[in-house]
Design a protein around this motif. Sequence first.
Motif, PDB file in Angstrom:
ATOM      1  N   GLN A  22     -49.283  66.294  22.992  1.00 25.55           N
ATOM      2  CA  GLN A  22     -49.297  64.983  23.658  1.00 25.55           C
ATOM      3  C   GLN A  22     -50.359  64.945  24.750  1.00 25.55           C
ATOM      4  O   GLN A  22     -51.011  63.907  24.966  1.00 25.55           O
ATOM      5  N   ASP A  46     -49.899  59.688  21.171  1.00 24.29           N
ATOM      6  CA  ASP A  46     -48.598  59.131  21.536  1.00 24.29           C
ATOM      7  C   ASP A  46     -47.492  60.055  21.025  1.00 24.29           C
ATOM      8  O   ASP A  46     -47.753  61.022  20.316  1.00 24.29           O
ATOM      9  N   THR A  47     -46.222  59.739  21.384  1.00 24.67           N
ATOM     10  CA  THR A  47     -45.126  60.673  21.078  1.00 24.67           C
ATOM     11  C   THR A  47     -44.926  60.873  19.573  1.00 24.67           C
ATOM     12  O   THR A  47     -44.718  61.998  19.116  1.00 24.67           O
TER      13      THR A  47
END
Length: 506
Positions: free
Chosen positions: A312, A317-318
């Motif tokens: 990350q 993004d996650t």
Amino acid sequence: MSLKDEEHIEVKHLEATAVSTGLSPEDLLFLRDFPQERRKAVLWKIDVRLVPLLALVYLFSFIDRANIGNANIEGLSEDLNLSDSEYNTCLAVFFIPYVLFEVPSNYILNRFKRPSRWMGSITMAWGVVMTMAGMVRNFTGLLIVRIFLGVTEAGFFPGAVLIVSKWYLPSETQTRIATFYSASALAGAFSGLLAAGIAEMDGIGGLEGWRWIFLLEGIMTVLIGVLCFFCLLDSPALSTSWLDPDEIRYLELRQQADPSRRSAQDTKNKGFDKDALISVVTDWQIYLQAVIYWSNTIPNNALKFTMPKIIQNMGFDTTRAQLLTVPPYFAGAFSAFGSALFADRFTWRMPFIAIPQLLVVIAYAVLFGLAGDIQNNIGACYFAVVLACIGLYPINPGGNAWTLNNLAGPTKRAMGIAYMVCLGNSGGVVGSYIYRDSESPKYPTGFGTSLGVVVAGFASCLVLDAVYKLINMRREKIDMDEIMDRYTQDELDRLGDRSPLFRYGL
């Protein structure tokens, strides 16, 4: 020489071999003449029934201990108001009971007539605990769940290694151990995939996405525990539904004929064996093996908990970060299996542990040097993460097989492998604290500690191989008549791997 003379010599040879192995000449003839194609067929029967199930259980064992890292980037710490130190404590506390309960669990398992009952019970138990993790409301609740997860998971890996040793000979163990150990690498891959999918359930039933990760994965583990009761292999004698009488006899006799099985008398039905425990605790080789084990457990456990965050930090993004954890773990799984194939083929463990350790050294040297500017070195740092997994995952199967080969006697083997794994897994406590959010993205403590401990493991690997060779050379020089004059057969059996007749496997 006449045919009659040759038969007479063969009978004398069989009688002498019978004395050294404890088998009758008739048993030895049966073992010698058992067709090669049937030997391969019976091993394949075991492989398809035992190894995939062990791999499946170990897959969920690692998913359940490491999914806290996936849950964390989905909001666990924020929702529970965890500080960095509280989160790291929850990671570390798992390993304390995990380490303490490994030896007792293997001792209990070794006394079970049906190992499937014990292994199925502990698998179901940690599945229930994992499910409860989805209901915690604060730091204390999460801490208690992690403690009980460590208690219930403790017995599986050393128990699985012990079960493998009861079905296979020393030269056959590493490939099988590596096959189910590869599941720990695949666990990282599937954990990211599952987490990415399950997290989309955020809000369903009024629950956060990270809670669903714990709940659903815990329920799956409970179901797999039930499967163990019915499908995990127990012993050849209890496998009449898929082994014929000759296959059962062959499997039992080949274990009895193996010198390391016969050495050190089995005290399974004599209560607690204090002498075996003392022999394990005072055995120098176990401590060198533990350092080798640390070269995996400290960097590997730390990386499992932190890899989503490291990726990350590269700017993803996650969801993308969860998915990008998959390729490194797949690479690690293939590496573990390929390394084991060559190690079993050449029956030499050291190179197939030491070379992967060197790959890990390179990987962490790159990360230590470049992660401070990670967004401008995404390619190099991501490659280093993949390379670290390629190097880390062959280490433990090699170390476990090496340890199994060099512990003589069933009781010492059961205690010894658990004790070594116990010492090695204590490195998980260290690994839980070395990555600090305050040091992100450079993580000098995390990458530096990992680099140092792998160098120590590499040195221990070379020393262990050299000492084994030296001891074997010294024992080769001892005259057999001198040995028989000095010791009775019973004394030689009790000495186990410390007997002048025992040769360490390299």
